[in-house]
Design a protein around this motif. Sequence first.
Motif, PDB file in Angstrom:
ATOM      1  N   ALA A  65      -9.970  27.369  32.106  1.00  0.00           N
ATOM      2  CA  ALA A  65     -10.660  28.130  33.151  1.00  0.00           C
ATOM      3  C   ALA A  65     -11.982  28.739  32.665  1.00  0.00           C
ATOM      4  O   ALA A  65     -12.999  28.631  33.364  1.00  0.00           O
ATOM      5  CB  ALA A  65      -9.742  29.205  33.727  1.00  0.00           C
ATOM      6  N   PRO A  66     -12.016  29.368  31.479  1.00  0.00           N
ATOM      7  CA  PRO A  66     -13.311  29.907  31.013  1.00  0.00           C
ATOM      8  C   PRO A  66     -14.371  28.825  30.819  1.00  0.00           C
ATOM      9  O   PRO A  66     -15.551  29.058  31.094  1.00  0.00           O
ATOM     10  CB  PRO A  66     -12.953  30.575  29.675  1.00  0.00           C
ATOM     11  CG  PRO A  66     -11.489  30.885  29.769  1.00  0.00           C
ATOM     12  CD  PRO A  66     -10.907  29.763  30.578  1.00  0.00           C
ATOM     13  N   LYS A  69     -15.714  27.693  34.220  1.00  0.00           N
ATOM     14  CA  LYS A  69     -16.637  28.717  34.727  1.00  0.00           C
ATOM     15  C   LYS A  69     -17.997  28.611  34.021  1.00  0.00           C
ATOM     16  O   LYS A  69     -19.050  28.698  34.659  1.00  0.00           O
ATOM     17  CB  LYS A  69     -16.027  30.096  34.510  1.00  0.00           C
ATOM     18  CG  LYS A  69     -16.702  31.214  35.271  1.00  0.00           C
ATOM     19  CD  LYS A  69     -15.878  32.486  35.188  1.00  0.00           C
ATOM     20  CE  LYS A  69     -16.459  33.573  36.075  1.00  0.00           C
ATOM     21  NZ  LYS A  69     -15.626  34.795  36.044  1.00  0.00           N
ATOM     22  N   LYS A  70     -17.955  28.399  32.705  1.00  0.00           N
ATOM     23  CA  LYS A  70     -19.186  28.293  31.908  1.00  0.00           C
ATOM     24  C   LYS A  70     -20.088  27.167  32.412  1.00  0.00           C
ATOM     25  O   LYS A  70     -21.313  27.311  32.451  1.00  0.00           O
ATOM     26  CB  LYS A  70     -18.809  28.059  30.441  1.00  0.00           C
ATOM     27  CG  LYS A  70     -19.989  27.837  29.509  1.00  0.00           C
ATOM     28  CD  LYS A  70     -19.518  27.638  28.070  1.00  0.00           C
ATOM     29  CE  LYS A  70     -20.694  27.292  27.147  1.00  0.00           C
ATOM     30  NZ  LYS A  70     -20.234  27.099  25.741  1.00  0.00           N
ATOM     31  N   GLY A  72     -19.886  25.785  35.507  1.00  0.00           N
ATOM     32  CA  GLY A  72     -20.078  25.819  36.950  1.00  0.00           C
ATOM     33  C   GLY A  72     -19.186  24.886  37.741  1.00  0.00           C
ATOM     34  O   GLY A  72     -19.527  24.512  38.866  1.00  0.00           O
ATOM     35  N   SER A  74     -15.310  23.929  39.464  1.00  0.00           N
ATOM     36  CA  SER A  74     -14.030  24.459  39.919  1.00  0.00           C
ATOM     37  C   SER A  74     -12.964  23.412  39.596  1.00  0.00           C
ATOM     38  O   SER A  74     -13.257  22.385  38.977  1.00  0.00           O
ATOM     39  CB  SER A  74     -14.062  24.749  41.417  1.00  0.00           C
ATOM     40  OG  SER A  74     -12.837  25.335  41.812  1.00  0.00           O
ATOM     41  N   LEU A 109      -7.171  33.733  38.812  1.00  0.00           N
ATOM     42  CA  LEU A 109      -7.925  32.483  38.898  1.00  0.00           C
ATOM     43  C   LEU A 109      -8.354  32.196  40.334  1.00  0.00           C
ATOM     44  O   LEU A 109      -9.463  31.715  40.570  1.00  0.00           O
ATOM     45  CB  LEU A 109      -7.083  31.321  38.364  1.00  0.00           C
ATOM     46  CG  LEU A 109      -6.797  31.329  36.865  1.00  0.00           C
ATOM     47  CD1 LEU A 109      -5.828  30.204  36.515  1.00  0.00           C
ATOM     48  CD2 LEU A 109      -8.079  31.200  36.049  1.00  0.00           C
ATOM     49  N   ASP A 112     -11.315  33.910  41.146  1.00  0.00           N
ATOM     50  CA  ASP A 112     -12.442  33.318  40.423  1.00  0.00           C
ATOM     51  C   ASP A 112     -12.871  31.965  40.988  1.00  0.00           C
ATOM     52  O   ASP A 112     -13.750  31.305  40.431  1.00  0.00           O
ATOM     53  CB  ASP A 112     -12.090  33.136  38.941  1.00  0.00           C
ATOM     54  CG  ASP A 112     -12.433  34.369  38.112  1.00  0.00           C
ATOM     55  OD1 ASP A 112     -13.103  35.273  38.644  1.00  0.00           O
ATOM     56  OD2 ASP A 112     -12.019  34.425  36.938  1.00  0.00           O
ATOM     57  N   ILE A 114     -10.765  29.173  41.570  1.00  0.00           N
ATOM     58  CA  ILE A 114      -9.896  28.035  41.297  1.00  0.00           C
ATOM     59  C   ILE A 114      -8.998  27.803  42.520  1.00  0.00           C
ATOM     60  O   ILE A 114      -8.518  28.761  43.122  1.00  0.00           O
ATOM     61  CB  ILE A 114      -9.032  28.293  40.039  1.00  0.00           C
ATOM     62  CG1 ILE A 114      -9.919  28.438  38.792  1.00  0.00           C
ATOM     63  CG2 ILE A 114      -7.991  27.191  39.841  1.00  0.00           C
ATOM     64  CD1 ILE A 114     -10.693  27.187  38.414  1.00  0.00           C
TER      65      ILE A 114
END
Length: 202
Positions: A65-66, A69-70, A72, A74, A109, A112, A114
Amino acid sequence: TDRLSRYRVTPQAFEQQLQYLWDAGYYSVRWEQWREAMVNRRPLPGRAIALTFDDGYQDFFDYAAPLLKKYGFSATVFLVADQIGGSNRWDQNYQEELPLMDWQAIRQLLADGIEFGSHTLSHPLLTTLSPAEIAKEGARSRAILARELGVEMRTIAYPYGDHNVVVQHLMGACGYTVGLSCRPGRSHFRDDLLALPRIEIE
């Protein structure tokens, strides 16, 4: 174990894959966007991609997940509704027990960006079950996930990719509009929405 190692990549390799996708101009789309594109026969612009992860392992939260996100991106994680916060009991023959995410991690998540879908109630081989049992696997998992996450569950990934026309019909009757198999390949307009292919990354 060696039997399961093909289903894993290291965080370093995963980051390299995401870097490649980002550099090549790919972008994440949601399953509803692909469903609408198929229904309307209207291609998505550019290089659309949908990243999927089955089972809901804790290491998705910790590592994947990180990185998503880094860069861009999903993704959609398919959850086994009766085993949230538990472990991968369906792999016990391989003597390898791995922790699954709990509701708190899943909700974080979701906030965020997901997406989540159903991976059934208990991760069975669906084609070995009776129609009533198949329907229970689809309907109860959908209800549990919707209740806990507050979002409609419209997507299901068949455990082991195991499905047939009966399974597809029953999952459609349970309210799913998209079903994912393990048949290798890119998805095209001619695909059945309840039996879409996926490209496995080893």
